[in-house]
Design an enzyme around this catalytic site. Structure first.
Site, PDB file in Angstrom:
ATOM      1  N   LYS A 151      -3.758   2.109  11.463  1.00  0.00           N
ATOM      2  CA  LYS A 151      -4.814   1.799  10.486  1.00  0.00           C
ATOM      3  C   LYS A 151      -4.248   1.068   9.277  1.00  0.00           C
ATOM      4  CE  LYS A 151      -5.882   6.127  10.875  1.00  0.00           C
ATOM      5  NZ  LYS A 151      -6.435   7.496  10.859  1.00  0.00           N
ATOM      6  N   LYS A 152      -3.079   1.485   8.802  1.00  0.00           N
ATOM      7  CA  LYS A 152      -2.480   0.820   7.644  1.00  0.00           C
ATOM      8  C   LYS A 152      -2.074  -0.614   7.976  1.00  0.00           C
ATOM      9  CE  LYS A 152      -2.738   3.779   4.313  1.00  0.00           C
ATOM     10  NZ  LYS A 152      -3.529   3.437   3.106  1.00  0.00           N
ATOM     11  N   ASP A 206       0.851  -1.191   0.000  1.00  0.00           N
ATOM     12  CA  ASP A 206       0.000   0.000   0.000  1.00  0.00           C
ATOM     13  C   ASP A 206       0.883   1.235   0.000  1.00  0.00           C
ATOM     14  OD1 ASP A 206      -2.273   1.550  -0.014  1.00  0.00           O
ATOM     15  OD2 ASP A 206      -2.918   1.035   2.020  1.00  0.00           O
ATOM     16  N   LYS A 207       0.245   2.368  -0.229  1.00  0.00           N
ATOM     17  CA  LYS A 207       0.884   3.680  -0.213  1.00  0.00           C
ATOM     18  C   LYS A 207       0.031   4.607   0.626  1.00  0.00           C
ATOM     19  CE  LYS A 207       0.128   7.915  -2.232  1.00  0.00           C
ATOM     20  NZ  LYS A 207      -1.183   8.610  -2.313  1.00  0.00           N
ATOM     21  N   HIS A 208       0.696   5.508   1.349  1.00  0.00           N
ATOM     22  CA  HIS A 208      -0.042   6.508   2.127  1.00  0.00           C
ATOM     23  C   HIS A 208       0.592   7.864   1.920  1.00  0.00           C
ATOM     24  CE1 HIS A 208      -2.378   8.304   5.369  1.00  0.00           C
ATOM     25  NE2 HIS A 208      -1.264   8.886   5.754  1.00  0.00           N
ATOM     26  N   SER A 209      -0.244   8.884   1.749  1.00  0.00           N
ATOM     27  CA  SER A 209       0.222  10.257   1.651  1.00  0.00           C
ATOM     28  C   SER A 209      -0.214  11.021   2.888  1.00  0.00           C
ATOM     29  CB  SER A 209      -0.361  10.939   0.402  1.00  0.00           C
ATOM     30  OG  SER A 209      -0.171  12.335   0.440  1.00  0.00           O
ATOM     31  N   SER A 246      -1.146   6.905  14.719  1.00  0.00           N
ATOM     32  CA  SER A 246      -2.466   7.016  14.101  1.00  0.00           C
ATOM     33  C   SER A 246      -2.434   6.522  12.657  1.00  0.00           C
ATOM     34  CB  SER A 246      -2.942   8.465  14.158  1.00  0.00           C
ATOM     35  OG  SER A 246      -4.200   8.614  13.538  1.00  0.00           O
ATOM     36  N   THR A 248      -9.226  10.714  -0.814  1.00  0.00           N
ATOM     37  CA  THR A 248      -9.316   9.743  -1.908  1.00  0.00           C
ATOM     38  C   THR A 248     -10.732   9.193  -2.063  1.00  0.00           C
ATOM     39  OG1 THR A 248      -6.992   9.132  -1.663  1.00  0.00           O
ATOM     40  CG2 THR A 248      -8.424   7.537  -2.744  1.00  0.00           C
ATOM     41  N   ARG A 286      -7.552  14.167  20.413  1.00  0.00           N
ATOM     42  CA  ARG A 286      -6.423  15.017  20.011  1.00  0.00           C
ATOM     43  C   ARG A 286      -6.920  16.261  19.281  1.00  0.00           C
ATOM     44  NH1 ARG A 286      -3.576  11.503  16.105  1.00  0.00           N
ATOM     45  NH2 ARG A 286      -2.275  13.349  15.740  1.00  0.00           N
TER      46      ARG A 286
END
Length: 430
Positions: free
Chosen positions: A186-187, A79-82, A182, A119, A167
């Site tokens: 989740k990832k 996967d990828k996360h930004s 955080s 997204t 938070r």
């Protein structure tokens, strides 16, 4: 073990044990820990930090506070996360391109946050698309197509959901330890083997300075690797919108142009760079250059475009998604340059906020989005412009909203004699 003693030790800058952190995360998920105690924990963490081992322990504990997926697939699960930017629609191109290269991409994504687009919102600009699917449907899509972009399924990382909300109202959002836990909880709950992170910095990013972005990237990479997920990060420029458009349907349009080979530029460049790094890390490419070539080939052949179309159909969209399927705003206003020169500055955050105020993002929870509005035909810092040439096109619901956004665009873009454009990729952290 109790919440008060854990908070006291953290307040006194003592090192918490992994067991103490796991206990606290479990209490966040099941309600044993009160909101006041959660807020105190967040503030003590924000001020004193958890340390490297503590950050890994909190990430794993929040991951394990709910459902954790496992996979049995004939290829690597990636996967990828930004960290969020303006005009950043890489995921819509990268996920099907990775699938075409033999990876499996169970991409659990989010909605818009602040001035940055989400997204899921972009996907749902396509008529009929519903990103909220069952776990069974999610698994079926990933197995059959190689990728699926959906909202969180089941009860994933409930401890993070609870702590995130606290938070947000206790001025502890900026803690690198809490941001890291955080994002990664989740990832990692999605059962990933390999992850690539796009950590953005600049006017349109949450991390404004390069040093802040690098610090976050290093924390994310070391923590994910410590939690047994092979991870690397690219620190990338967000002083200009990534795509030449910002807004849900407008960004989908840009993605289709890339997938169909009709648009080059930095959006494709960053997609290939992130994909190449991920394919190398996952063992599907011998090096990053080969990986980048594989991503570009998957797009040039039309295979990524076909997988994207199948994913959209599986999510309830049209049989073959095209630009003609996308909604269009009733008012389109051209914003022109008052003089010739070079774009020397772009306030990408202001441009993102303009899209939000046009109705393309949320000013309050539950707000219904206008998927058609936004900005298109945007340039980048360093681009030459002619007098009276368009700097942007505003897509709006009415003339008043268009005029207001046009004023913001003019104030967000400066034109001078010369500019040193920042490199797109500033550093790779492994």
């Amino acid at each position: 073990m109790d919440a008060r003693s854990i908070i006291l030790r953290l307040r006194e800058k003592e090192t918490l044990s992994a067991d103490e952190i796991r206990w606290f995360a479990k209490g966040l998920a099941d309600g044993t820990v009160t909101d006041a105690q959660a807020g105190a924990f967040a503030m003590a963490t924000c001020l004193n930090g958890l340390g490297d081992a503590g950050r890994v322990a909190l990430t794993q504990a929040m991951r394990d506070s709910g459902d954790v997926m496992t996979w049995d697939l004939p290829g690597p699960v990636v996967d990828k996360h930004s960290t969020g930017g303006v005009g950043d629609c890489v995921s819509l191109i990268l996920a099907p391109a990775l699938a075409a290269c033999g990876a499996y991409v169970p991409m659990i994504s989010g909605r818009g946050l602040g001035h940055t687009g989400g997204t899921l919102d972009k996907l749902e600009a396509i008529p009929g698309v519903n990103t909220e699917v069952s776990e069974a449907k999610f698994r079926q899509m990933v197995g059959a197509l190689g990728c699926a972009i959906v909202s969180a399924t089941g009860d994933m990382a409930p401890a993070d959901k609870r702590l995130y909300a606290i938070r947000d109202v206790t001025s502890t959002v900026e803690s690198i330890d809490l941001i890291t836990a955080s994002i990664l909880s989740k990832k990692l709950a999605a059962g990933l083997e390999t992850l690539v992170l796009d950590v953005k910095c600049g006017s349109g990013a949450f991390m404004g300075s390069t040093d802040e972005a690098k610090a976050l990237a290093q924390a994310l990479v070391s923590t994910a690797n410590g939690a047994d997920c092979a991870t690397l990060a690219l620190v990338t420029d967000m002083n200009s919108p990534l795509a030449p458009a910002a807004g849900n349907a407008l960004e989908v349009r840009e993605c289709l142009r890339v997938l169909e080979g009709r648009r080059q530029g930095v959006l494709l460049q960053l997609t290939a760079a992130l994909g190449g790094a991920l394919l190398r890390e996952a063992g599907l490419a011998t090096d990053e250059a080969k990986g980048r070539s594989m991503i570009r080939a998957a797009i040039a052949s039309g295979q990524a475009r076909e997988i994207f179309a199948q994913m959209i159909k599986a999510l309830g969209g049209p049989d073959d998604v095209t630009e003609a399927c996308l909604p269009e705003a009733p008012v389109v206003l051209e914003v022109c340059a008052s003089n010739a020169g070079v774009i020397t500055r772009m306030d990408a955050r202001a441009l993102g906020e303009a899209v939000v105020h046009l109705g393309g993002g949320r000013l309050y929870g539950g707000q219904k989005l206008d998927m058609a509005v936004g900005l298109s035909d945007l340039g980048r810092v360093g681009d030459a412009v002619e007098k009276d040439a368009p700097l942007a096109m505003v897509h709006a619901a009415d003339e008043t909203a268009a005029a207001t956004a046009a004023k913001v665009v003019r104030g967000a873009i400066s034109i001078g004699e010369a500019a040193d454009a920042t490199p797109l990729i500033l550093e790779t952290i492994e």
